[in-house]
Write a protein that holds these residues in place. Structure first.
Motif, PDB file in Angstrom:
ATOM      1  N   VAL A 235       0.848  -1.190   0.000  1.00 44.40           N
ATOM      2  CA  VAL A 235       0.000   0.000   0.000  1.00 44.40           C
ATOM      3  C   VAL A 235       0.883   1.240   0.000  1.00 44.40           C
ATOM      4  O   VAL A 235       1.694   1.431   0.910  1.00 44.40           O
ATOM      5  CB  VAL A 235      -0.946   0.041   1.220  1.00 44.40           C
ATOM      6  CG1 VAL A 235      -1.936   1.193   1.071  1.00 44.40           C
ATOM      7  CG2 VAL A 235      -1.701  -1.269   1.358  1.00 44.40           C
ATOM      8  N   MET A 236       0.722   2.051  -1.038  1.00 42.23           N
ATOM      9  CA  MET A 236       1.445   3.317  -1.133  1.00 42.23           C
ATOM     10  C   MET A 236       0.422   4.447  -1.136  1.00 42.23           C
ATOM     11  O   MET A 236      -0.322   4.630  -2.108  1.00 42.23           O
ATOM     12  CB  MET A 236       2.304   3.372  -2.399  1.00 42.23           C
ATOM     13  CG  MET A 236       3.014   4.703  -2.589  1.00 42.23           C
ATOM     14  SD  MET A 236       4.313   4.667  -3.872  1.00 42.23           S
ATOM     15  CE  MET A 236       3.365   4.213  -5.335  1.00 42.23           C
ATOM     16  N   ALA A 242      -1.697   7.979   3.148  1.00 45.09           N
ATOM     17  CA  ALA A 242      -0.656   7.386   3.980  1.00 45.09           C
ATOM     18  C   ALA A 242      -1.221   6.995   5.336  1.00 45.09           C
ATOM     19  O   ALA A 242      -0.873   5.952   5.904  1.00 45.09           O
ATOM     20  CB  ALA A 242       0.503   8.372   4.157  1.00 45.09           C
ATOM     21  N   ALA A 245      -3.211   3.899   4.889  1.00 46.09           N
ATOM     22  CA  ALA A 245      -2.296   2.781   4.606  1.00 46.09           C
ATOM     23  C   ALA A 245      -1.774   2.202   5.917  1.00 46.09           C
ATOM     24  O   ALA A 245      -1.706   0.972   6.095  1.00 46.09           O
ATOM     25  CB  ALA A 245      -1.141   3.252   3.722  1.00 46.09           C
ATOM     26  N   MET A 246      -1.407   3.084   6.846  1.00 48.82           N
ATOM     27  CA  MET A 246      -0.942   2.609   8.148  1.00 48.82           C
ATOM     28  C   MET A 246      -2.083   1.953   8.920  1.00 48.82           C
ATOM     29  O   MET A 246      -1.879   0.951   9.614  1.00 48.82           O
ATOM     30  CB  MET A 246      -0.340   3.771   8.935  1.00 48.82           C
ATOM     31  CG  MET A 246       0.953   4.304   8.337  1.00 48.82           C
ATOM     32  SD  MET A 246       1.853   5.417   9.446  1.00 48.82           S
ATOM     33  CE  MET A 246       0.672   6.739   9.631  1.00 48.82           C
ATOM     34  N   ALA A 249      -2.484  -1.526   7.723  1.00 51.10           N
ATOM     35  CA  ALA A 249      -1.443  -2.396   8.272  1.00 51.10           C
ATOM     36  C   ALA A 249      -1.721  -2.749   9.720  1.00 51.10           C
ATOM     37  O   ALA A 249      -1.413  -3.859  10.176  1.00 51.10           O
ATOM     38  CB  ALA A 249      -0.083  -1.713   8.145  1.00 51.10           C
ATOM     39  N   VAL A 256      -2.086  -6.612   3.744  1.00 49.67           N
ATOM     40  CA  VAL A 256      -0.974  -5.696   3.491  1.00 49.67           C
ATOM     41  C   VAL A 256       0.366  -6.431   3.530  1.00 49.67           C
ATOM     42  O   VAL A 256       0.692  -7.097   4.512  1.00 49.67           O
ATOM     43  CB  VAL A 256      -0.975  -4.544   4.522  1.00 49.67           C
ATOM     44  CG1 VAL A 256       0.192  -3.602   4.281  1.00 49.67           C
ATOM     45  CG2 VAL A 256      -2.303  -3.779   4.469  1.00 49.67           C
ATOM     46  N   VAL A 259       4.066  -1.121   3.568  1.00 49.68           N
ATOM     47  CA  VAL A 259       3.498   0.228   3.503  1.00 49.68           C
ATOM     48  C   VAL A 259       4.570   1.195   3.016  1.00 49.68           C
ATOM     49  O   VAL A 259       5.698   1.199   3.521  1.00 49.68           O
ATOM     50  CB  VAL A 259       2.971   0.689   4.880  1.00 49.68           C
ATOM     51  CG1 VAL A 259       2.616   2.173   4.857  1.00 49.68           C
ATOM     52  CG2 VAL A 259       1.764  -0.146   5.291  1.00 49.68           C
ATOM     53  N   ALA A 261       4.521   5.067   2.964  1.00 49.60           N
ATOM     54  CA  ALA A 261       3.721   6.206   3.436  1.00 49.60           C
ATOM     55  C   ALA A 261       4.391   7.510   3.014  1.00 49.60           C
ATOM     56  O   ALA A 261       5.469   7.850   3.513  1.00 49.60           O
ATOM     57  CB  ALA A 261       3.558   6.151   4.952  1.00 49.60           C
ATOM     58  N   ILE A 339       1.065  -1.372  14.548  1.00 52.25           N
ATOM     59  CA  ILE A 339       1.645  -2.024  13.371  1.00 52.25           C
ATOM     60  C   ILE A 339       2.787  -2.938  13.794  1.00 52.25           C
ATOM     61  O   ILE A 339       3.673  -2.547  14.553  1.00 52.25           O
ATOM     62  CB  ILE A 339       2.160  -0.971  12.368  1.00 52.25           C
ATOM     63  CG1 ILE A 339       0.995  -0.114  11.853  1.00 52.25           C
ATOM     64  CG2 ILE A 339       2.877  -1.645  11.201  1.00 52.25           C
ATOM     65  CD1 ILE A 339       1.429   1.051  10.985  1.00 52.25           C
ATOM     66  N   ILE A 344       5.337  -6.441   8.589  1.00 48.20           N
ATOM     67  CA  ILE A 344       4.971  -5.498   7.530  1.00 48.20           C
ATOM     68  C   ILE A 344       6.003  -4.374   7.492  1.00 48.20           C
ATOM     69  O   ILE A 344       6.010  -3.497   8.365  1.00 48.20           O
ATOM     70  CB  ILE A 344       3.555  -4.914   7.759  1.00 48.20           C
ATOM     71  CG1 ILE A 344       2.518  -6.033   7.762  1.00 48.20           C
ATOM     72  CG2 ILE A 344       3.229  -3.870   6.689  1.00 48.20           C
ATOM     73  CD1 ILE A 344       1.101  -5.569   8.042  1.00 48.20           C
ATOM     74  N   VAL A 346       7.650  -0.900   6.776  1.00 47.78           N
ATOM     75  CA  VAL A 346       7.065   0.434   6.611  1.00 47.78           C
ATOM     76  C   VAL A 346       8.152   1.417   6.199  1.00 47.78           C
ATOM     77  O   VAL A 346       9.181   1.537   6.872  1.00 47.78           O
ATOM     78  CB  VAL A 346       6.388   0.910   7.910  1.00 47.78           C
ATOM     79  CG1 VAL A 346       5.874   2.348   7.756  1.00 47.78           C
ATOM     80  CG2 VAL A 346       5.234  -0.024   8.295  1.00 47.78           C
TER      81      VAL A 346
END
Length: 408
Positions: A235-236, A242, A245-246, A249, A256, A259, A261, A339, A344, A346
């Motif tokens: 996920v961008m 952003a 997206a977080m 996650a 996801v 990420v 962000a 998160i 994941i 980041v």
């Protein structure tokens, strides 16, 4: 030549720019610019701006010391000296006075003036939009709503979901999505949220005031991933994208892989104001100007103009309604601490000219997410993928290279 004479000459050049002439339409006011004890003014009368001798009763006054104005007039002004809104909202060296409604009505004109005080930045690079494939998806949200959501995709390989900013749409990511190099290993996908861009409001919408909240936003994103993509994604997202997206996650880690962000905030309070949706203010001009001030003066002028253009096309109240989530509700600390950075990865990319999400925000978020990586982008602002796609790609390529080792 004294500094006030230099400013007078710069203003004369600025108000001759086509876009400044365009934004002068309908204005009937005087704007005064003060350097210590000296001043110069712009008078807008009969749709025509002219440099004039200051009166004793300007409608808007902006004043600061010579040391501050030297930074404004530098070939590439530093952050918080680069735009009218950055000066008004973040720069304590200046004083801005005037009726708030009048300032809102003149914001587009003022941002265009400041954008034209210095020489134009580099030319924009053309993007091959023929690489894109667009279509609609009928998406059913977990909350029971149905929306015909427009999406675009290009490239082959593992899916990357691009999430646009508040009040905008997927066109913001075209310069990144259409990069042939990224497209060799990744399938870049973006969708316009309901009420945005080419996605109409959900079926059955009754015309009520639009206000986005985190559960609804998370629902649409998760539903799109499940129903339109069908597998976990990188996920961008940028800005509010952003943020969500977080949140994905944190709350839907099953969807996801990683990420990215861009311009992620901690608690960006204060971005909403009453003139974003106001009968006395041109909403398209104001929203576009409000975000224009967040971009870097070194980004190509045409790309900055196009980034603002996307905002000028937003439906009434949509940008304001998105800020209900981004500015009023979102809490990056609360989300970041949920998160699992072990599972994941980041990446937090932050531009120095962004005064909505700041460099300090990025490092604070990284402290709460184990293994998170911060990349500073000194020459970029709040819309890096839109205001300067080639420079954004310079920062993104190493990130995507690092993510190639993700497990399938």
């Amino acid at each position: 030549m004294g500094l006030i004479d230099e400013l007078r000459n710069r203003l004369a050049v600025a108000i001759a720019a086509p876009e400044v002439q365009s934004f002068a339409r309908g204005l009937d006011l005087e704007i005064q610019f003060g350097i210590d004890e000296a001043a110069v003014a712009i008078a807008c009368r009969n749709n025509q701006p002219v440099v004039s001798i200051p009166s004793n009763a300007p409608d808007i006054a902006l004043s600061g010391p010579a040391t501050a104005w030297l930074k404004v007039l530098a070939p590439c002004p530093p952050p918080t000296y680069h735009s009218f809104s950055s000066i008004q909202l973040r720069n304590t060296s200046f004083t801005v006075s005037g009726d708030a409604l009048v300032i809102a009505q003149a914001r587009a004109f003022l941002e265009a003036v400041f954008a034209n005080l210095t020489a134009p930045a580099a030319h924009a690079v053309e993007v091959d939009l023929t690489r894109l494939e667009g279509r609609y998806h009928r998406v059913h949200s977990a909350g029971g709503q149905i929306a015909e959501i427009y999406s675009e995709a290009t490239g082959t390989g593992r899916p990357v979901l691009c999430l646009h900013t508040a009040g905008a749409d997927t066109r913001q990511f075209h310069g990144v999505m259409c990069d042939p190099e990224l497209g060799r290993d990744w399938r870049l996908i973006g969708f316009d949220m309901p009420h945005h861009g080419r996605s109409m409001p959900p079926i059955g919408w009754d015309g009520s005031i639009y206000q986005l909240d985190q559960p609804t936003y998370l629902d649409w994103c998760a539903s799109f991933i499940e129903q339109a993509i069908g597998e976990p994604v990188v996920v961008m997202g940028c800005s509010m994208g952003a943020g969500i997206a977080m949140a994905l996650a944190a709350e839907r880690p099953d969807l996801v892989k990683a990420v990215i962000a861009l311009e992620a905030p901690v608690r960006p309070r204060g971005r909403r104001n009453e003139y974003l949706t106001h009968a006395g203010v041109n909403g398209g001009w104001h929203s576009a100007a409000y975000v224009r001030g967040l971009m870097s003066p070194s980004s190509p002028s045409e790309d900055r103009r196009r980034a603002a253009w996307i905002y000028s096309q937003g439906a009434p109240g949509i940008y304001d309604g998105d800020l209900a989530f981004y500015s009023d509700e979102f809490d990056g600390e609360q989300i970041a601490k949920l998160i699992d950075g072990h599972k994941i990865p980041v990446h937090l990319l932050i531009g120095h000219y962004d005064f909505s999400a700041t460099v300090s925000d990025a490092y604070a978020l990284a402290e709460w997410i184990e293994g998170a990586v911060v990349t500073e982008m000194p020459e970029l602002g709040h819309f890096p993928m839109t205001e300067n796609p080639p420079k954004m790609l310079d920062y993104l390529r190493p990130v995507f290279q690092a993510l190639r080792s993700l497990p399938l």
